[in-house]
Design an enzyme around this catalytic site. Sequence first.
Site, PDB file in Angstrom:
ATOM      1  N   PHE A 303       0.824  -1.208   0.000  1.00  0.00           N
ATOM      2  CA  PHE A 303       0.000   0.000   0.000  1.00  0.00           C
ATOM      3  C   PHE A 303       0.859   1.260   0.000  1.00  0.00           C
ATOM      4  O   PHE A 303       1.853   1.348   0.728  1.00  0.00           O
ATOM      5  CB  PHE A 303      -0.891   0.056   1.243  1.00  0.00           C
ATOM      6  CG  PHE A 303      -2.033  -0.913   1.240  1.00  0.00           C
ATOM      7  CD1 PHE A 303      -3.275  -0.545   0.758  1.00  0.00           C
ATOM      8  CD2 PHE A 303      -1.862  -2.200   1.724  1.00  0.00           C
ATOM      9  CE1 PHE A 303      -4.331  -1.431   0.759  1.00  0.00           C
ATOM     10  CE2 PHE A 303      -2.917  -3.109   1.736  1.00  0.00           C
ATOM     11  CZ  PHE A 303      -4.156  -2.716   1.243  1.00  0.00           C
ATOM     12  N   ASP A 304       0.471   2.217  -0.829  1.00  0.00           N
ATOM     13  CA  ASP A 304       0.936   3.584  -0.647  1.00  0.00           C
ATOM     14  C   ASP A 304       0.099   4.167   0.499  1.00  0.00           C
ATOM     15  O   ASP A 304      -0.973   3.641   0.797  1.00  0.00           O
ATOM     16  CB  ASP A 304       0.733   4.376  -1.941  1.00  0.00           C
ATOM     17  CG  ASP A 304       1.052   5.847  -1.767  1.00  0.00           C
ATOM     18  OD1 ASP A 304       2.126   6.147  -1.242  1.00  0.00           O
ATOM     19  OD2 ASP A 304       0.216   6.682  -2.161  1.00  0.00           O
TER      20      ASP A 304
END
Length: 621
Positions: A303-304
């Site tokens: 995930f960003d």
Amino acid sequence: MNFTRDEKVDILLIIISAISVIGSFILSLDYIAWIAVILCGVPIFKECVKGLITEFDIKADLLVTIAIIASIIIGEVFAAGEIATIMAIGGFLEEYTVSKTQGRIEELVKMSPQVATRIKNGIEEKISVEKVQIGDMLKIVPGESIPTDGIIINGETSIDQSTLTGEFLPVDKKENDKVYSGTINLYGSFTMKTTKVSHDSSLQKLIRLVESSKPENAKIVRQADKWATIIVVIAFTTAILTYLFTFEIIRSVTILVVFCPCALVLATPTAIMGAIGNLTGHGILVKDGESLEELSHVDEFVFDKTGTLTYGKPEVVNVVSDKPKEMMYLLASLESKSEHPLAKAIVKYYNKDNLAEVNDFKMHIGKGVTGNINNNLIIAGNKELLELKKIKIDYQNSSEKGKTEIFVAKNNEYLGKILLADTIRKQSQETIRNLKRLRIKTTLLTGDNEKTANFIAKHLKIRNVRSNCLPEDKIKYIKDEQILGHKVAMIGDGVNDAPSLKKANIGIAMGTIGSDVSVEAANIALINDNIEDIPHLVGIARRTIRTINISIAFALILNIIAMGLAILGHLNPIEGALIHNIGSVIVIIYSSTLTKYKISKKDYNKSKKLGITKSLNKPTT
């Protein structure tokens, strides 16, 4: 949804073919189905011949061609038209946007500065960025895009680095701090010394990553194609041997008919259509069927942070003051004169029109703002600014992890502070928890600092976290995980995430807030930005592949049984055609159940049986 001219032609031909097949069925006039055979069947036949001649490639096109020819031989033109039309639809769904998945880099190119202001012998001159050399002194003014990488020699400012790092807040810069090409200078003027030429700058490196970064896995082959060679050899060999032993051509034709891989070939596109229809209802765009197959094998989600797990914009989360009303009135009035994202968040939070007039407003780059309201000096900024003004701060609970603090003073007397933060999406915690229930490792890669990254990771119970990541750092992490044998899915929203989205086995972009570059680079887009649908996406990907495998097994068993009956003479071509059409209907009905699929406890329980090594959940630093 925009289609190219060729895509519009394909859609028109499919619609005409579908109408002809439906008309043929309703009116019981087989000859109407010839329209579908010609419009959709001929292109399939051409691809089959091309593959055999140029690459000796035996694939689903050959199976479909045999099915169409065999159906025509026995007079089942309706069946031939039906097969051609459905395969054309499946092929269109599989191939749509293939050319777009390579990613568009026009936006990145537009971000590339074309002109720089060089200072040479005390004289300023405008030159082309390509002429900038290492060691040149450049002047950067507010609002200007930084031409190339370098170090600040004189001055201080705030810079929007979201293009490269995804950070939602501007980053304060002073002497000896590094600055990067393509980032935006927001406020102060400064002089920088270049450390890289334009071609080697961070922005150009990002463009090259978007252009060249691809998964190094072999191309996924459709399930039907895996059986193509075996089925073709068996069908022809059996038909020839049957004729040699019985001299009854009708048996050989029946064998070809019953072994026409209608149900087999329909298994993949119908299941994919059912899954895509389901996901569309959830606001999820899947670019091709291969993405669903690859996603079904993913064991790690990367995930960003900004705009993905968080909303990507600062909000006031707490006000600490003995005089909160007075402080917020003065602070909002003062900040209304600033264009800084934090200032806008403060004014939005106050949400009142009766703001005071501000005189002598001044911005202190990287520190805060000051101004005069009703003959009172108001100061708002970080600790450094208030300490510079020799104002004593109440340090009780002054360290707030993951939050930005703005201290406020009136006439050099401390009033209090407010806390701002990039708030976590409400669905993020549940999403991470459900992915873990699906036995999927979760990882946070962010351009934010270590303090903020760890705060978010701890709140969401993500044990594996990397901070201060540039695009190449994210690429390296994903590549290292792939070398270890992991299937990695990456989810992000910004331009800086585009290379990682392409490098991952599966890239998932936030569609609404995501940039066009990141959406085009991804395999899947969450149009409504609902990350809570990610577990559902994984669940339906796994269910889709399971459905395809079951359908293929059913088709093979049905074909084998029918072939045996045809060899013994218990089936004629008409009965054989009926059997394979029934098989096709069963496959279509079974695949259609995917349109109503919802992830359930049963799916989570099944994932436990898959097993997962302890190393997947081991934290990495």
